[in-house]
Motif scaffolding. Structure first.
Motif, PDB file in Angstrom:
ATOM      1  N   GLY A 166      44.306  26.567  47.806  1.00 42.66           N
ATOM      2  CA  GLY A 166      43.770  27.018  49.142  1.00 42.66           C
ATOM      3  C   GLY A 166      45.319  26.234  50.175  1.00 42.66           C
ATOM      4  N   ARG A 167      45.273  27.233  51.212  1.00 41.98           N
ATOM      5  CA  ARG A 167      46.630  26.666  52.348  1.00 41.98           C
ATOM      6  C   ARG A 167      46.504  24.641  52.517  1.00 41.98           C
ATOM      7  N   MET A 168      45.539  24.293  52.719  1.00 41.13           N
ATOM      8  CA  MET A 168      45.423  23.328  53.216  1.00 41.13           C
ATOM      9  C   MET A 168      45.104  21.524  51.999  1.00 41.13           C
ATOM     10  N   GLY A 169      44.357  22.644  50.592  1.00 42.71           N
ATOM     11  CA  GLY A 169      44.168  21.285  49.590  1.00 42.71           C
ATOM     12  C   GLY A 169      45.261  21.869  49.120  1.00 42.71           C
ATOM     13  N   VAL A 191      40.511  20.097  42.012  1.00 44.18           N
ATOM     14  CA  VAL A 191      39.584  21.929  42.205  1.00 44.18           C
ATOM     15  C   VAL A 191      39.147  22.685  43.020  1.00 44.18           C
ATOM     16  N   ASP A 192      39.112  24.340  42.223  1.00 47.59           N
ATOM     17  CA  ASP A 192      38.661  24.784  43.215  1.00 47.59           C
ATOM     18  C   ASP A 192      37.939  25.951  43.122  1.00 47.59           C
ATOM     19  N   GLN A 193      38.014  26.794  43.862  1.00 41.78           N
ATOM     20  CA  GLN A 193      37.029  27.903  43.195  1.00 41.78           C
ATOM     21  C   GLN A 193      36.250  28.725  41.792  1.00 41.78           C
ATOM     22  N   THR A 220      37.271  20.502  56.720  1.00 35.38           N
ATOM     23  CA  THR A 220      36.414  22.414  56.334  1.00 35.38           C
ATOM     24  C   THR A 220      35.361  22.009  58.042  1.00 35.38           C
ATOM     25  N   THR A 221      35.769  23.502  58.937  1.00 35.40           N
ATOM     26  CA  THR A 221      34.902  23.216  59.278  1.00 35.40           C
ATOM     27  C   THR A 221      33.447  24.318  59.699  1.00 35.40           C
ATOM     28  N   GLY A 222      32.673  23.804  60.469  1.00 35.19           N
ATOM     29  CA  GLY A 222      31.823  24.612  60.547  1.00 35.19           C
ATOM     30  C   GLY A 222      30.124  23.723  60.559  1.00 35.19           C
ATOM     31  N   ILE A 230      33.745  13.690  58.838  1.00 34.16           N
ATOM     32  CA  ILE A 230      34.412  14.690  59.259  1.00 34.16           C
ATOM     33  C   ILE A 230      35.354  14.423  59.965  1.00 34.16           C
ATOM     34  N   ALA A 231      36.036  15.445  59.622  1.00 31.86           N
ATOM     35  CA  ALA A 231      36.900  15.352  60.666  1.00 31.86           C
ATOM     36  C   ALA A 231      37.624  16.988  61.516  1.00 31.86           C
ATOM     37  N   PRO A 232      37.303  17.572  62.114  1.00 27.03           N
ATOM     38  CA  PRO A 232      37.396  19.227  62.874  1.00 27.03           C
ATOM     39  C   PRO A 232      39.315  18.958  62.829  1.00 27.03           C
ATOM     40  N   ASN A 233      40.100  18.228  63.420  1.00 24.44           N
ATOM     41  CA  ASN A 233      41.487  18.257  63.290  1.00 24.44           C
ATOM     42  C   ASN A 233      42.212  16.860  62.812  1.00 24.44           C
ATOM     43  N   PHE A 234      42.600  16.672  61.801  1.00 27.03           N
ATOM     44  CA  PHE A 234      43.777  15.735  60.943  1.00 27.03           C
ATOM     45  C   PHE A 234      44.943  15.464  61.865  1.00 27.03           C
ATOM     46  N   GLY A 235      44.898  16.734  62.825  1.00 33.40           N
ATOM     47  CA  GLY A 235      46.179  15.906  63.361  1.00 33.40           C
ATOM     48  C   GLY A 235      46.361  15.465  64.890  1.00 33.40           C
ATOM     49  N   ASN A 274      43.813  34.427  59.260  1.00 34.08           N
ATOM     50  CA  ASN A 274      42.949  34.334  58.082  1.00 34.08           C
ATOM     51  C   ASN A 274      42.006  33.503  58.240  1.00 34.08           C
ATOM     52  N   LYS A 275      41.750  32.915  59.341  1.00 32.02           N
ATOM     53  CA  LYS A 275      40.320  31.757  59.524  1.00 32.02           C
ATOM     54  C   LYS A 275      39.418  32.663  59.232  1.00 32.02           C
ATOM     55  N   ALA A 276      38.293  31.961  58.820  1.00 29.61           N
ATOM     56  CA  ALA A 276      36.755  32.525  58.635  1.00 29.61           C
ATOM     57  C   ALA A 276      36.220  31.899  59.872  1.00 29.61           C
TER      58      ALA A 276
HETATM   59  N1  NDP Z   1      40.156  19.462  59.723  1.00 29.04           N
HETATM   60  C1  NDP Z   1      41.716  20.149  59.794  1.00 29.04           C
HETATM   61  O1  NDP Z   1      42.343  18.886  60.056  1.00 29.04           O
HETATM   62  C2  NDP Z   1      41.714  21.093  59.099  1.00 29.04           C
HETATM   63  C3  NDP Z   1      40.483  21.744  58.872  1.00 29.04           C
HETATM   64  N2  NDP Z   1      41.057  23.012  58.388  1.00 29.04           N
HETATM   65  C4  NDP Z   1      40.174  23.944  57.833  1.00 29.04           C
HETATM   66  O2  NDP Z   1      40.080  23.811  56.484  1.00 29.04           O
HETATM   67  C5  NDP Z   1      39.182  24.875  55.474  1.00 29.04           C
HETATM   68  C6  NDP Z   1      40.306  25.574  54.750  1.00 29.04           C
HETATM   69  O3  NDP Z   1      41.560  26.505  55.525  1.00 29.04           O
HETATM   70  P1  NDP Z   1      41.972  26.761  54.136  1.00 29.04           P
HETATM   71  O4  NDP Z   1      42.617  26.080  53.424  1.00 29.04           O
HETATM   72  O5  NDP Z   1      42.793  27.539  55.606  1.00 29.04           O
HETATM   73  O6  NDP Z   1      41.883  27.837  53.399  1.00 29.04           O
HETATM   74  P2  NDP Z   1      42.198  28.631  52.401  1.00 29.04           P
HETATM   75  O7  NDP Z   1      41.392  29.601  52.042  1.00 29.04           O
HETATM   76  O8  NDP Z   1      43.432  28.735  52.131  1.00 29.04           O
HETATM   77  O9  NDP Z   1      41.029  27.533  51.029  1.00 29.04           O
HETATM   78  C7  NDP Z   1      40.387  27.028  50.844  1.00 29.04           C
HETATM   79  C8  NDP Z   1      39.721  26.718  49.309  1.00 29.04           C
HETATM   80  O10 NDP Z   1      38.875  26.464  49.308  1.00 29.04           O
HETATM   81  C9  NDP Z   1      38.072  26.882  47.821  1.00 29.04           C
HETATM   82  N3  NDP Z   1      37.332  27.700  47.864  1.00 29.04           N
HETATM   83  C10 NDP Z   1      36.797  28.506  48.257  1.00 29.04           C
HETATM   84  N4  NDP Z   1      34.737  28.034  47.531  1.00 29.04           N
HETATM   85  C11 NDP Z   1      35.020  27.246  46.773  1.00 29.04           C
HETATM   86  C12 NDP Z   1      34.417  26.442  46.260  1.00 29.04           C
HETATM   87  N5  NDP Z   1      33.408  26.069  45.763  1.00 29.04           N
HETATM   88  N6  NDP Z   1      34.935  25.294  45.543  1.00 29.04           N
HETATM   89  C13 NDP Z   1      35.791  24.904  45.128  1.00 29.04           C
HETATM   90  N7  NDP Z   1      36.614  25.750  45.792  1.00 29.04           N
HETATM   91  C14 NDP Z   1      36.843  26.977  46.882  1.00 29.04           C
HETATM   92  C15 NDP Z   1      39.343  28.318  47.812  1.00 29.04           C
HETATM   93  O11 NDP Z   1      39.755  30.208  46.843  1.00 29.04           O
HETATM   94  P3  NDP Z   1      39.507  31.510  47.679  1.00 29.04           P
HETATM   95  O12 NDP Z   1      40.215  31.738  47.877  1.00 29.04           O
HETATM   96  O13 NDP Z   1      39.212  31.592  46.230  1.00 29.04           O
HETATM   97  O14 NDP Z   1      37.831  31.394  47.384  1.00 29.04           O
HETATM   98  C16 NDP Z   1      40.982  28.434  48.558  1.00 29.04           C
HETATM   99  O15 NDP Z   1      41.585  28.353  47.565  1.00 29.04           O
HETATM  100  C17 NDP Z   1      38.911  26.005  57.066  1.00 29.04           C
HETATM  101  O16 NDP Z   1      37.299  24.960  57.116  1.00 29.04           O
HETATM  102  C18 NDP Z   1      39.904  25.247  58.143  1.00 29.04           C
HETATM  103  O17 NDP Z   1      38.958  25.726  59.452  1.00 29.04           O
HETATM  104  C19 NDP Z   1      42.045  23.602  58.079  1.00 29.04           C
HETATM  105  C20 NDP Z   1      43.409  23.309  59.023  1.00 29.04           C
HETATM  106  C21 NDP Z   1      43.281  22.004  59.392  1.00 29.04           C
END
Ligand code: NDP
Ligand SMILES: O=C(O)C1=N[C@H](C(=O)O)C[C@H](O)C1
Length: 245
Positions: A11-14, A33-35, A75-77, A99-104, A133-135
């Protein structure tokens, strides 16, 4: 060497976290590890970093606690009910969770400055802008900021916000987070931005933070990975205490 596993690694952050871990002294990327990959590869890690999706993060976290692996979660939520669930899992398992809503660093300071300033103004509202693209909406950072503002005002005995609105279209006044109005904008070209607007007698005070790229979150993530095993509490919210705030 701290062995680190990354969940949501493509993912973008991962992907950014994988790079940061590879570049950090004293850390080794043990699993990415990813989806669809399954979680077993993460047993090679001492610390797992989760940047996935609000819909899957609870299962991931429960797995980490069950396996005694420290978890750093971006991850948020998370709401109060989710945090209570994490606390109950931690009563049984080993390992710490952060758990941190923001690491900046700037975003963390913005939240703390907002908390400090909130009781001094009649009106306070939060406006966040993110990439489309934010969920989740509002953002985890905006929710946390609003909760901090509400708590600071309650502690100070501040009056309710003045608002004469008697007719409004749905959503026009934003979401209500513990009485604080939070407005979410989704905008192509944006990364992650937030304003806290405070208004009083003849003055407006605006706190603004802009994340220009995702690299900006990495110093906070790397710090959390280094510190999580030694934290005094099993569950820590935010990186404030790691920064001495
Ligand atoms: N705390 C902080 O400082 C920050 C928090 N965030 C949060 O981080 C989260 C991710 O953001 P972002 O990186 O932009 O999102 P992305 O959609 O770019 O990345 C998420 C990744 O996780 C994968 N994924 C989904 N389900 C699973 C699973 N069960 N196991 C493993 N991998 C999985 C997705 O795969 P697929 O695309 O195939 O679903 C995707 O590759 C959000 O909740 C966002 O708000 C973001 C930036 C900073
Ligand atoms: O999804 C994002 O991008 C971000 N999510 C976090 C949030 O919801 O607060 C942190 C930052 O705003 C970027």
């Amino acid at each position: 060497m701290i062995k680190v596993g990354v969940l949501g690694a493509r993912g973008r952050m991962g992907a950014e976290v994988c790079r940061a871990v590879r570049d950090a002294d004293g850390m080794e990327l043990a699993a990415a590890v990813d989806q669809g990959d399954g979680l077993d590869a993460l047993t090679a890690a001492e610390v797992v970093v989760d940047f996935t999706h609000p819909g899957v993060v609870m299962d991931n976290l429960q797995w980490c606690v069950k396996h005694g692996i420290h978890a750093v979660v971006g991850t948020t939520g998370f709401d109060a009910a989710r945090l209570d669930s994490v606390r109950s899992w931690l009563e049984e398992g080993t390992g710490n969770v952060l758990i941190a809503p923001n690491f900046g660093i700037g975003a963390v300071l913005m939240m703390q400055f907002a908390r400090k300033a909130a009781p001094f103004f009649e009106s306070v509202e939060v406006v966040e802008t993110h990439h489309p693209n934010k969920a989740d909406a509002p953002s985890g950072t905006a929710r946390r900021t609003a909760e901090l503002i509400a708590a600071a005002r309650a502690e100070a005995g501040a009056a309710p916000f003045p608002d004469a609105t008697s007719t409004a279209l749905d959503g026009a006044r934003g979401a209500d987070v513990e009485g604080v109005r939070v407005h979410a904008v989704r905008m192509s070209g944006a990364v992650a931005h937030q304003e806290v607007i405070l208004g009083g007698h003849g003055e407006l005070f605006t706190l603004r933070h802009d994340s220009m790229n995702r690299e900006s979150f990495m110093p906070g993530v790397v710090l959390a990975v280094r510190e999580v095993a030694g934290l005094p509490d099993r569950l820590t919210i935010g990186i404030e205490s790691l920064l001495g705030l």
